[in-house]
Write a protein that holds these residues in place. Structure first.
Motif, PDB file in Angstrom:
ATOM      1  N   GLU A   1       0.840  -1.200   0.000  1.00  0.00           N
ATOM      2  CA  GLU A   1       0.000   0.000   0.000  1.00  0.00           C
ATOM      3  C   GLU A   1       0.872   1.247   0.000  1.00  0.00           C
ATOM      4  OE1 GLU A   1      -3.870   0.230   2.471  1.00  0.00           O
ATOM      5  OE2 GLU A   1      -2.396   1.352   3.639  1.00  0.00           O
ATOM      6  N   GLY A   2       0.454   2.253  -0.725  1.00  0.00           N
ATOM      7  CA  GLY A   2       1.187   3.522  -0.725  1.00  0.00           C
ATOM      8  C   GLY A   2       0.704   4.438  -1.830  1.00  0.00           C
ATOM      9  N   GLU A   3       1.270   5.653  -1.868  1.00  0.00           N
ATOM     10  CA  GLU A   3       0.959   6.598  -2.929  1.00  0.00           C
ATOM     11  C   GLU A   3       1.403   6.007  -4.266  1.00  0.00           C
ATOM     12  OE1 GLU A   3      -0.498   9.789  -2.687  1.00  0.00           O
ATOM     13  OE2 GLU A   3      -0.979   9.017  -0.695  1.00  0.00           O
ATOM     14  N   ASN A   4       0.522   5.984  -5.242  1.00  0.00           N
ATOM     15  CA  ASN A   4       0.867   5.456  -6.570  1.00  0.00           C
ATOM     16  C   ASN A   4       1.544   4.097  -6.498  1.00  0.00           C
ATOM     17  OD1 ASN A   4      -0.114   7.326  -8.376  1.00  0.00           O
ATOM     18  ND2 ASN A   4       1.734   8.586  -8.323  1.00  0.00           N
ATOM     19  N   ALA A   5       1.007   3.213  -5.648  1.00  0.00           N
ATOM     20  CA  ALA A   5       1.702   1.955  -5.328  1.00  0.00           C
ATOM     21  C   ALA A   5       1.987   1.098  -6.566  1.00  0.00           C
ATOM     22  CB  ALA A   5       0.880   1.159  -4.310  1.00  0.00           C
ATOM     23  N   VAL A   6       1.084   1.064  -7.531  1.00  0.00           N
ATOM     24  CA  VAL A   6       1.285   0.190  -8.700  1.00  0.00           C
ATOM     25  C   VAL A   6       2.543   0.621  -9.452  1.00  0.00           C
ATOM     26  CG1 VAL A   6       0.342  -0.557 -10.921  1.00  0.00           C
ATOM     27  CG2 VAL A   6      -1.158  -0.385  -8.917  1.00  0.00           C
ATOM     28  N   LEU A   7       2.622   1.900  -9.797  1.00  0.00           N
ATOM     29  CA  LEU A   7       3.767   2.413 -10.559  1.00  0.00           C
ATOM     30  C   LEU A   7       5.046   2.394  -9.723  1.00  0.00           C
ATOM     31  CD1 LEU A   7       4.652   3.647 -13.244  1.00  0.00           C
ATOM     32  CD2 LEU A   7       4.159   5.910 -12.272  1.00  0.00           C
ATOM     33  N   ARG A   8       4.916   2.779  -8.466  1.00  0.00           N
ATOM     34  CA  ARG A   8       6.082   2.828  -7.588  1.00  0.00           C
ATOM     35  C   ARG A   8       6.722   1.438  -7.465  1.00  0.00           C
ATOM     36  NH1 ARG A   8       6.221   6.486  -2.154  1.00  0.00           N
ATOM     37  NH2 ARG A   8       5.593   8.045  -3.673  1.00  0.00           N
ATOM     38  N   ASN A   9       5.875   0.421  -7.325  1.00  0.00           N
ATOM     39  CA  ASN A   9       6.403  -0.942  -7.224  1.00  0.00           C
ATOM     40  C   ASN A   9       7.074  -1.352  -8.529  1.00  0.00           C
ATOM     41  OD1 ASN A   9       6.813  -3.552  -6.066  1.00  0.00           O
ATOM     42  ND2 ASN A   9       5.015  -4.293  -7.168  1.00  0.00           N
ATOM     43  N   ARG A  10       6.453  -1.039  -9.678  1.00  0.00           N
ATOM     44  CA  ARG A  10       7.068  -1.383 -10.967  1.00  0.00           C
ATOM     45  C   ARG A  10       8.427  -0.698 -11.099  1.00  0.00           C
ATOM     46  NH1 ARG A  10       4.922  -5.671 -13.752  1.00  0.00           N
ATOM     47  NH2 ARG A  10       5.752  -4.771 -15.668  1.00  0.00           N
ATOM     48  N   GLU A  11       8.539   0.525 -10.589  1.00  0.00           N
ATOM     49  CA  GLU A  11       9.819   1.247 -10.679  1.00  0.00           C
ATOM     50  C   GLU A  11      10.895   0.576  -9.837  1.00  0.00           C
ATOM     51  OE1 GLU A  11       8.068   5.702 -11.736  1.00  0.00           O
ATOM     52  OE2 GLU A  11       8.714   5.255  -9.668  1.00  0.00           O
ATOM     53  N   VAL A  12      10.551   0.195  -8.607  1.00  0.00           N
ATOM     54  CA  VAL A  12      11.574  -0.401  -7.731  1.00  0.00           C
ATOM     55  C   VAL A  12      11.899  -1.831  -8.159  1.00  0.00           C
ATOM     56  CG1 VAL A  12      10.018  -1.203  -5.895  1.00  0.00           C
ATOM     57  CG2 VAL A  12      12.361  -0.609  -5.333  1.00  0.00           C
ATOM     58  N   MET A  13      10.966  -2.505  -8.853  1.00  0.00           N
ATOM     59  CA  MET A  13      11.255  -3.843  -9.400  1.00  0.00           C
ATOM     60  C   MET A  13      12.307  -3.777 -10.506  1.00  0.00           C
ATOM     61  SD  MET A  13       7.350  -5.165  -9.814  1.00  0.00           S
ATOM     62  CE  MET A  13       7.728  -6.424 -11.021  1.00  0.00           C
ATOM     63  N   GLY A  14      12.174  -2.828 -11.414  1.00  0.00           N
ATOM     64  CA  GLY A  14      13.053  -2.739 -12.576  1.00  0.00           C
ATOM     65  C   GLY A  14      12.538  -3.573 -13.733  1.00  0.00           C
ATOM     66  N   ALA A  15      13.248  -3.510 -14.855  1.00  0.00           N
ATOM     67  CA  ALA A  15      12.811  -4.166 -16.090  1.00  0.00           C
ATOM     68  C   ALA A  15      12.717  -5.680 -15.924  1.00  0.00           C
ATOM     69  CB  ALA A  15      13.779  -3.829 -17.219  1.00  0.00           C
ATOM     70  N   THR A  16      11.814  -6.298 -16.696  1.00  0.00           N
ATOM     71  CA  THR A  16      11.602  -7.753 -16.640  1.00  0.00           C
ATOM     72  C   THR A  16      12.913  -8.509 -16.795  1.00  0.00           C
ATOM     73  OG1 THR A  16       9.461  -7.374 -17.704  1.00  0.00           O
ATOM     74  CG2 THR A  16      10.274  -9.643 -17.655  1.00  0.00           C
ATOM     75  N   ASN A  17      13.719  -8.105 -17.784  1.00  0.00           N
ATOM     76  CA  ASN A  17      15.039  -8.713 -17.994  1.00  0.00           C
ATOM     77  C   ASN A  17      16.063  -7.943 -17.155  1.00  0.00           C
ATOM     78  OD1 ASN A  17      17.468  -9.693 -18.864  1.00  0.00           O
ATOM     79  ND2 ASN A  17      16.927  -9.655 -21.032  1.00  0.00           N
ATOM     80  N   PRO A  18      16.686  -8.605 -16.175  1.00  0.00           N
ATOM     81  CA  PRO A  18      17.615  -7.870 -15.299  1.00  0.00           C
ATOM     82  C   PRO A  18      18.753  -7.203 -16.056  1.00  0.00           C
ATOM     83  CG  PRO A  18      17.784 -10.260 -14.954  1.00  0.00           C
ATOM     84  CD  PRO A  18      16.575 -10.021 -15.809  1.00  0.00           C
ATOM     85  N   ALA A  19      19.073  -7.716 -17.247  1.00  0.00           N
ATOM     86  CA  ALA A  19      20.128  -7.086 -18.058  1.00  0.00           C
ATOM     87  C   ALA A  19      19.744  -5.667 -18.455  1.00  0.00           C
ATOM     88  CB  ALA A  19      20.404  -7.924 -19.305  1.00  0.00           C
ATOM     89  N   ASN A  20      18.441  -5.381 -18.488  1.00  0.00           N
ATOM     90  CA  ASN A  20      17.951  -4.046 -18.866  1.00  0.00           C
ATOM     91  C   ASN A  20      17.507  -3.212 -17.664  1.00  0.00           C
ATOM     92  OD1 ASN A  20      18.254  -4.884 -21.544  1.00  0.00           O
ATOM     93  ND2 ASN A  20      16.160  -5.691 -21.615  1.00  0.00           N
ATOM     94  N   ALA A  21      17.648  -3.752 -16.463  1.00  0.00           N
ATOM     95  CA  ALA A  21      17.114  -3.071 -15.271  1.00  0.00           C
ATOM     96  C   ALA A  21      18.066  -1.963 -14.809  1.00  0.00           C
ATOM     97  CB  ALA A  21      16.895  -4.086 -14.154  1.00  0.00           C
TER      98      ALA A  21
END
Ligand code: RTP
Ligand code: MG
Length: 140
Positions: free
Chosen positions: A78-98
């Motif tokens: 839970e948090g402000e803009n949680a969906v986008l914020r989580n996607r940002e801290v996760m990084g790209a699907t392929n770690p080579a591009n993260a």
């Protein structure tokens, strides 16, 4: 900005390497609050249901087999803009591009064994939370 809830999975490659705490710390540092969490072993049927949108993708069977190869930790964040914020801290699907500092850059092993799942929209977050949690298991 709105307070949102999103759904996260710490995947088997990460639980196997004892990274549950390190990953959760990164989520918390990003301003996300863990309002529900449980460690589970997914069944094949459950994993196939969860990843149903990917059924036609070439990696579907490998993905399901990977996701049931060990325990996962499912969480509601839970948090402000949680969906986008989580996607940002996760990084790209392929770690080579993260990007540097993201969970996948720091911890992921490959495009498949990439340590975390996160909902890609508010609509899917609700569906995914409901797939794994009863309302009373979530304490905001
Ligand atoms: P997720 O759904 O797990 O948060 O990841 P995502 O949105 O970044 O990636 P998505 O395209 O939804 O793919 C779901 C998961 O499938 C595995 N994958 N394998 N072998 C491959 O080419 C491949 N591509 C994707 C990854 O575990 C990915 O997270
Ligand atoms: Mg996805």
């Amino acid at each position: 900005m709105a307070t949102e809830r999103t759904f996260s999975i710490i995947k088997p490659d990460a639980t196997r390497r004892n990274l549950t705490g390190a990953i959760t710390a990164k989520l918390e540092e990003a301003g996300l609050r863990v309002v529900a969490s449980k460690r589970i072993q997914m069944s094949r049927e459950q994993a196939e249901g969860f990843y149903g949108v990917h059924r036609e993708r070439p990696f579907f069977n490998d993905l399901v087999t990977f996701m049931i190869s060990g325990p996962v930790v499912v969480q509601v964040l839970e948090g402000e803009n949680a969906v986008l914020r989580n996607r940002e801290v996760m990084g790209a699907t392929n770690p080579a591009n993260a990007d540097a500092g993201t969970i996948r850059k720091d911890f992921a092993e490959s495009i498949e064994a990439n340590s975390v799942h996160g909902s890609d929209s508010l609509e899917n977050a609700k569906i995914e939370i409901d797939f794994f949690f009863k309302p009373e298991e979530i304490v905001g």
